[in-house]
Design an enzyme around this catalytic site. Sequence first.
Site, PDB file in Angstrom:
ATOM      1  N   ASP A   1       0.849  -1.178   0.000  1.00 37.90           N
ATOM      2  CA  ASP A   1       0.000   0.000   0.000  1.00 37.90           C
ATOM      3  C   ASP A   1       0.885   1.228   0.000  1.00 37.90           C
ATOM      4  O   ASP A   1       1.895   1.265   0.688  1.00 37.90           O
ATOM      5  CB  ASP A   1      -0.874   0.007   1.259  1.00 37.90           C
ATOM      6  CG  ASP A   1      -2.128  -0.808   1.030  1.00 37.90           C
ATOM      7  OD1 ASP A   1      -2.608  -0.819  -0.113  1.00 37.90           O
ATOM      8  OD2 ASP A   1      -2.602  -1.452   1.982  1.00 37.90           O
TER       9      ASP A   1
ATOM     10  N   PHE B   1     -14.346  20.136   7.480  1.00 38.11           N
ATOM     11  CA  PHE B   1     -14.471  19.477   6.188  1.00 38.11           C
ATOM     12  C   PHE B   1     -15.714  18.575   6.208  1.00 38.11           C
ATOM     13  O   PHE B   1     -15.955  17.859   7.179  1.00 38.11           O
ATOM     14  CB  PHE B   1     -13.216  18.627   5.952  1.00 38.11           C
ATOM     15  CG  PHE B   1     -13.236  17.845   4.669  1.00 38.11           C
ATOM     16  CD1 PHE B   1     -12.769  18.425   3.501  1.00 38.11           C
ATOM     17  CD2 PHE B   1     -13.722  16.549   4.640  1.00 38.11           C
ATOM     18  CE1 PHE B   1     -12.779  17.709   2.324  1.00 38.11           C
ATOM     19  CE2 PHE B   1     -13.725  15.838   3.458  1.00 38.11           C
ATOM     20  CZ  PHE B   1     -13.256  16.418   2.297  1.00 38.11           C
TER      21      PHE B   1
ATOM     22  N   ALA C   1     -18.107  15.861   3.532  1.00 37.24           N
ATOM     23  CA  ALA C   1     -18.069  15.158   2.262  1.00 37.24           C
ATOM     24  C   ALA C   1     -18.832  15.938   1.202  1.00 37.24           C
ATOM     25  O   ALA C   1     -18.544  15.829   0.019  1.00 37.24           O
ATOM     26  CB  ALA C   1     -18.651  13.759   2.428  1.00 37.24           C
ATOM     27  N   GLN C   2     -19.865  16.762   1.638  1.00 36.84           N
ATOM     28  CA  GLN C   2     -20.662  17.514   0.656  1.00 36.84           C
ATOM     29  C   GLN C   2     -19.859  18.687   0.093  1.00 36.84           C
ATOM     30  O   GLN C   2     -19.746  18.847  -1.114  1.00 36.84           O
ATOM     31  CB  GLN C   2     -21.954  18.044   1.297  1.00 36.84           C
ATOM     32  CG  GLN C   2     -23.020  16.982   1.525  1.00 36.84           C
ATOM     33  CD  GLN C   2     -22.705  16.166   2.772  1.00 36.84           C
ATOM     34  OE1 GLN C   2     -22.251  16.703   3.770  1.00 36.84           O
ATOM     35  NE2 GLN C   2     -22.935  14.854   2.689  1.00 36.84           N
TER      36      GLN C   2
ATOM     37  N   SER D   1     -12.768  22.974   3.816  1.00 37.66           N
ATOM     38  CA  SER D   1     -12.833  23.396   5.210  1.00 37.66           C
ATOM     39  C   SER D   1     -12.343  24.840   5.241  1.00 37.66           C
ATOM     40  O   SER D   1     -11.849  25.352   4.230  1.00 37.66           O
ATOM     41  CB  SER D   1     -11.952  22.503   6.084  1.00 37.66           C
ATOM     42  OG  SER D   1     -10.601  22.677   5.725  1.00 37.66           O
TER      43      SER D   1
ATOM     44  N   LYS E   1     -10.525  26.463   1.952  1.00 39.95           N
ATOM     45  CA  LYS E   1      -9.514  25.718   1.196  1.00 39.95           C
ATOM     46  C   LYS E   1     -10.103  24.343   0.885  1.00 39.95           C
ATOM     47  O   LYS E   1     -10.909  23.802   1.669  1.00 39.95           O
ATOM     48  CB  LYS E   1      -8.198  25.610   1.977  1.00 39.95           C
ATOM     49  CG  LYS E   1      -8.251  24.731   3.225  1.00 39.95           C
ATOM     50  CD  LYS E   1      -6.856  24.619   3.777  1.00 39.95           C
ATOM     51  CE  LYS E   1      -6.621  23.750   4.976  1.00 39.95           C
ATOM     52  NZ  LYS E   1      -7.565  23.070   5.734  1.00 39.95           N
TER      53      LYS E   1
ATOM     54  N   ASP F   1      -5.398  -4.252   6.229  1.00 38.50           N
ATOM     55  CA  ASP F   1      -6.043  -4.205   7.526  1.00 38.50           C
ATOM     56  C   ASP F   1      -7.557  -4.133   7.429  1.00 38.50           C
ATOM     57  O   ASP F   1      -8.255  -4.568   8.324  1.00 38.50           O
ATOM     58  CB  ASP F   1      -5.498  -3.031   8.358  1.00 38.50           C
ATOM     59  CG  ASP F   1      -5.540  -1.713   7.603  1.00 38.50           C
ATOM     60  OD1 ASP F   1      -6.094  -1.699   6.481  1.00 38.50           O
ATOM     61  OD2 ASP F   1      -5.024  -0.722   8.126  1.00 38.50           O
TER      62      ASP F   1
ATOM     63  N   ASP G   1     -10.008  -5.646   2.476  1.00 37.75           N
ATOM     64  CA  ASP G   1      -8.737  -6.294   2.109  1.00 37.75           C
ATOM     65  C   ASP G   1      -8.828  -7.802   2.275  1.00 37.75           C
ATOM     66  O   ASP G   1      -7.979  -8.540   1.776  1.00 37.75           O
ATOM     67  CB  ASP G   1      -7.591  -5.802   3.002  1.00 37.75           C
ATOM     68  CG  ASP G   1      -7.102  -4.421   2.602  1.00 37.75           C
ATOM     69  OD1 ASP G   1      -7.250  -4.080   1.415  1.00 37.75           O
ATOM     70  OD2 ASP G   1      -6.595  -3.705   3.468  1.00 37.75           O
TER      71      ASP G   1
END
Lengths: 697, 567
Positions: free
Chosen positions: A306, A376, A378-379, A383, A394, A526, A530
């Site tokens: 990863d 911040f 998700a929409q 922030s 930003k 993890d 996965d």
Amino acid sequence: MSQSKSAVIMDARILGPAIGGAFRKLNPRTLSRNPVMFVVAVVSALTSVLFVKDLVTGGGDLGFSLQIIIWLWFTVLFANFAEAVAEGRGKAQADSLRKARTETQAKLLTGDDRTKFKLVPGTSLKVGDAVLVEAGDIIPSDGEVIEGVASVNEAAITGESAPVIRESGGDRSAVTGGTQVLSDWIRVRITAASGHTFLDRMISLVEGAARQKTPNEIALNILLVGMTLIFVLATATIPSFASYSGGYISVTVLVALFVTLIPTTIGALLSAIGIAGMDRLVRFNVLAMSGRAVEAAGDVDTLLLDKTGTITLGNRQATEFRPVKGVTEQELADAAQLASLADETPEGRSIVVLAKEKYGIRARDMATLHAAFVPFTAQTRMSGVDIDGSSIRKGAIDSVLAHVNQSISAGSGARPASDAVRDLQAIADEIGKSGGTPLAVERDGRLLGVVHLKDIVKGGIRERFAELRKMGIRTVMITGDNPMTAAAIAAEAGVDDFLAQATPEDKLKLIRDEQAKGKLVAMCGDGTNDAPALAQADVGVAMNTGTVAAREAGNMVDLDSDPTKLIEIVEIGKALLMTRGSLTTFSIANDVAKYFAIIPAMFAVFYVAPGQTSGPLQALNIMHLATPQSAILSAIIFNALIIIALIPLSLKGVKYRAIGAGALLSRNLLVYGLGGIIVPFVGIKLIDMIITAVGLA
Amino acid sequence: MTLNGWIQILAYCGIVVLLVKPLGGYMHRVFNGDRTFLSPVLGPLERALYRISGTSEREEQHWMTYAAALLVFNLAGFLVLYFLQRLQGSLPLNPAGMTAVEPGLAFNTAASFMTNTNWQNYGGESTMSYLVQIAGLTVQNFLSAATGIAIAIALIRGFAKASGKSIGNFWVDMTRCTLYLLLPLCIVLTLVYVYLGVPQTLGAYINATTLEGAQQTIAVGPVASQVAIKMLGTNGGGFFNANAAHPFENPNAISNLIQMVTIFAIGAALTNVFGRMIGSQRQGWAILSAMGVLFIAGIAICYWAEAAGNPLVHALGIDGGNMEGKETRFGIALSALFAVITTAASCGAVNAMHDSFTALGGMIPIINMQLGEVIVGGVGAGLYGILMYIVIAVFVAGLMVGRTPEYLGKKIEAKEVKMAMLAILCLPLAMLIFTAIAVVLPTGVASIANAGPHGFSEVLYAYTSAAANNGSAFGGLTGNTPWYNITLGIGMLMGRFLVIIPALAIAGSLVAKKTVPASAGTFPTDGPLFVGLLVGVILIVGGLTFFPALAVGPIVEHLATISGQTF
């Protein structure tokens, strides 16, 4: 290497009990697990019986026979001792683990209400039961957090005293029985019944009780049995040859020749090597669920890593401020810093750090500024901060541009100059191409510029990958980034390939494709998503912090949850195989010298010419060993002592060097092959001189 | 040793090496079923054979089917040969009026020719009718050689094919091998031998009156054709009792050279076929190099020992090398060379009496055979024999570089190791156990001609030669007794089939495996390191077992000789 536990090869606490263990292992049932040593025990018993018979009838050279018999039994005991020492090292660890597995009272929940529970013994819990664990409680068994968040001390299994957070949902929901909740409470659904918990498995693994022979060990055992049979033929036919040549060879001497010729060295150390290999992983805080997995690690061809946390530092960091035309760097830095003051994300903090280091802008107190932090979501995908009617935002380029346009149509700002937008986009593209992430900053509808967030590749990782390449291992970086960003980071880190915008399905497909080409794949993970890939991979290392699903799917668990360890795991797997191969070579190469010690001793009595004391074959005594008895005795003593001498090597393992297979082979052939031919010549001669000097033969 | 001698030896090696690529390329085409320059003539014949026998050219077999076909075919060949001998008195083509061969000898001879051993407890010209020689012995010379080559090809397919189930078709491999390879070469060679003076006739033996007026019967027969295949197919069974030392079988230096070259030709070329089939000719050259190292070491010791001669003879005032039992036509160098070649390959034809070699000179042929005749070896048998050692070598070496061992991309695991060990184990089993019994059994001891260690060597040589399917005899030992006929026959069967079955099992196991692509973690198997490793494993795993036996045979004889001790 962050070896958290001491790696002392042998200490008195292990050696003492191991001596007792060596005798206990004389049990035929235990011995029969090791065919070569079983054969040695059988012939030792045979010669012992013959000795008793001779003692009664008064025939034969009793003193000499007795010494041979003693050393024969020592050979068996030394082999047992090697195994006991290897197991002893695991036992010490198992004991400390056992302490964690104390009897606990569990708060078994009877309904959804977390105040209603009854106290039951931890051992009575069944899979699917829900229990409450509060601050100060020991978690009664393995489970999954279904409600709540708590800090947990997992020192009992990881040795790491700093507490870790365990919470419901997400990738940190697994808890381990025997660990202690330090604060808050969690509701846990039990996933393992008593006796089958992670801790139980760990104990039996480190003790070697659950150890099964690995495929490679089985193959090697077959080779050793084959060699043993070959030497049965070589020695069993000697009495007849002797009788033709007009001589007689006693059974004791034949047994001595036989035992020195069969591969006792590797036979004696084989299981110790296997146990030690597992143990090295445990000391390294990695738990292999089977020896097969350790061996597979040595064979790995492709390593899936990863990006985040393995190749790059966990998070992106701000590396520069790029203002649009008409804005100064200082102005942009000031706005960006203000917007990030209350931002606790690593990216936000790195902006504050950069503003301070590069432009000397000190941290300001949000409260005195009357500033309100806008977190911040998700929409908005932005922030920022609102200070006295002024607002700073930003976020992703698209979101900030959309926000600016919106505030214009709402009439609260001036229309942004179209060249500012063009400029901003040009900067953003440039940053994107270099593998960075652009973060746009605006103040009251005015575009200020871009913060360059960059993935920081870990120091020294490039060299590690070069080393892996020399081992013949291909590295593939897995990332959710777009292909352009991924390519840039891949180039910087020096991985061989990358998989961008990777979904769990993509990962699984990549593993299957590699396997279809005949390659062995290792990966670590993890998250629950996965789990399929971990199960499909030949070596799947689950992080201890991961979900129950991930831990069940992998065949190794890293207690430190450090994905870079995959590289060391591969090295440990290789060292395990190398130790077996090297000691096998050494063991077989030893036979040359042993022949030259025993054959002249046995056959010098044939065809003695009149007036001579010994026959023509005395000429083969190139070591000039004192007498036939001393020669045979020296060989059998050497054969027994070499086992003891090689115990440290078999526990420590032959070190793997990334110098290419050809160079590695010639090196090991030189050390263990040629060394295996020469060492016994020297050793047998020395022992012969000593036992002659003290008058044993 | 002389410079001239070494030039002849090295010239011989050069010719063999030069033939490797062209012959290997041709054989590769034949076994792939590709067109060759003989296809226009032989193609229709081949297809007709498949039609008659109901074999499908494309139908491939699982290893067990392949092995079953091979065993049935060999059993049939064995029975035909046995009954031909038993009934020869009442069958045609018997101008010398030979009577039925007694059962023990017939069993021994049938086992001997079916296993490509060609141990001869009979004198050809005084026991066998022309029919037995032509329809029995010569036919088996072809078929046992083709069998060996077929197995080698099947095993190569195991390494070469990336995951499958089948390893080829036994009937097709046998047909192609006989039709395209052995028959054409033998026709050419027969004509050459006839030109060089080897008889080829079905006429009766010739009665001649010598200058002293005595009557002498001169044995002749279809000699040239048998000599051609006995060398090319590494069979070694002579038409005459004296084998290649007989002037009718080996008239001069040219015929001697051709015979020596043809013994090695197919075996050496098979390493190239191996390389071509797995896609890297270097791998084939590496195997041939390991063989070459052992060969040169063998000839150096043998030639040195023979050229040095016998100190006991020197003491009598006769200088020079050991010429006892050697033809003056060939001399010391070519006799030593022939002895090493014939035992390195499983040929067994001789142009000098190995019994008369010095102790060390005679030990080299024994060691060559005890190693399993992997130094070029019998046709096919040499390659699949050395591949057994390679499995072991790669297994140990692979571990030493920290990986599950693999060879040519195929993982070497428990099953391969088990089968390779079985194959390696069967040789000391047959060689040592039978020797151990024979040297204490009164019947066995009664056949021994010489006292002391040399007598021991005679017995050891006999069982070694039988189990290794060589067929050459040390001489001295009276082999045509019920004990030796039966036990030597059993030794031959063990040495042949206890290697063949594991080899085919390995082929079957390998062919099912995926081919792992090579990486920097795979150690190269086409370089000098691997050659050295392989030589070491052959000597230590294959050779050390025999150290005690050699010590009480040739080694003690040598040590006694230099100290002037006789027996």
